[in-house]
Motif scaffolding. Sequence first.
Motif, mmCIF file in Angstrom:
data_model
loop_
_atom_site.group_PDB
_atom_site.id
_atom_site.type_symbol
_atom_site.label_atom_id
_atom_site.label_comp_id
_atom_site.label_asym_id
_atom_site.label_seq_id
_atom_site.Cartn_x
_atom_site.Cartn_y
_atom_site.Cartn_z
ATOM 1 N N VAL A 8 0.898 -1.258 0.074
ATOM 2 C CA VAL A 8 -0.110 -0.034 -0.055
ATOM 3 C C VAL A 8 0.898 1.112 0.077
ATOM 4 N N CYS A 9 0.505 2.102 -0.779
ATOM 5 C CA CYS A 9 1.382 3.242 -1.000
ATOM 6 C C CYS A 9 0.442 4.289 -0.337
ATOM 7 N N ALA A 103 -2.150 -0.844 -3.928
ATOM 8 C CA ALA A 103 -3.154 0.050 -3.813
ATOM 9 C C ALA A 103 -2.651 1.576 -3.146
ATOM 10 N N PHE A 104 -3.458 2.392 -3.274
ATOM 11 C CA PHE A 104 -3.151 3.805 -2.694
ATOM 12 C C PHE A 104 -4.032 4.440 -1.923
ATOM 13 N N VAL A 133 -7.752 3.285 -5.098
ATOM 14 C CA VAL A 133 -7.371 4.527 -4.798
ATOM 15 C C VAL A 133 -8.572 5.106 -3.478
ATOM 16 N N VAL A 134 -8.048 5.251 -2.447
ATOM 17 C CA VAL A 134 -8.769 5.509 -1.182
ATOM 18 C C VAL A 134 -8.417 6.797 -0.547
ATOM 19 N N VAL A 135 -9.278 7.551 -0.051
ATOM 20 C CA VAL A 135 -8.861 8.752 0.865
ATOM 21 C C VAL A 135 -9.617 8.679 1.965
ATOM 22 N N LEU A 136 -8.879 8.485 3.166
ATOM 23 C CA LEU A 136 -9.311 8.382 4.578
ATOM 24 C C LEU A 136 -9.174 9.737 4.994
ATOM 25 N N ASP A 137 -10.372 10.151 5.349
ATOM 26 C CA ASP A 137 -10.483 11.526 5.710
ATOM 27 C C ASP A 137 -11.694 11.851 6.857
ATOM 28 N N PRO A 138 -10.884 11.381 8.174
ATOM 29 C CA PRO A 138 -12.045 11.502 9.075
ATOM 30 C C PRO A 138 -12.239 12.902 9.994
ATOM 31 N N GLN A 139 -11.306 13.485 9.530
ATOM 32 C CA GLN A 139 -11.743 14.958 10.132
ATOM 33 C C GLN A 139 -12.103 15.727 9.006
#
Length: 183
Positions: A8-9, A103-104, A133-139
């Motif tokens: 995972v990058c 994966a990114f 392609v995933v963006v983890l944006d909890p805030q």
Amino acid sequence: MVSDAYAVCVYCSASVDDPVALDLATRVGAEIGRRGWQLVSGGGNVSMMGAVAQAARAAGAHTVGVIPKRLVHREVADTDADELIVTDTMRERKQVMDERADAFLTLPGGIGTLEELFETWTGAYLGVHAKPVVVLDPQDHYRGLFDWIGELRVRGYAGLEAIDRVLVTKSFDTAFAGLRLTR
């Protein structure tokens, strides 16, 4: 030695000192290691980038850092990486990172992180690769950006197929599940 583990990058900030962001980076690195995955990162040992790499290694992950010569001192190269690859240019850096990743995952970051996300996302949409392609944006760091991208869709500048090629989520578990989805 090159690992055959799922790689995972992670794209993220190399400058922020926000404790919440650093905690997220640490949790991501630890989860990569817990899953027996490999980390591919930008090769810096500072801020979120350093936190991800340190936590991944502490959890047993093989880490690959890829850094251009110009940033070796600026981002304090991650000399503890299992593999530290020094490239001549930023373009070469991204190419190596792309080639080494399955994966990114994008975490909060600035313009460099955005550039990496957009290039990876565009490559996925155009069929250059079929990697998640995933963006983890909890805030809600990227809320304004994705609101604007929604407007692009409404105005006809971006189709639903392109927008759907990236998974944007606040959920840690959903992000990690998304990293294994094939497209």
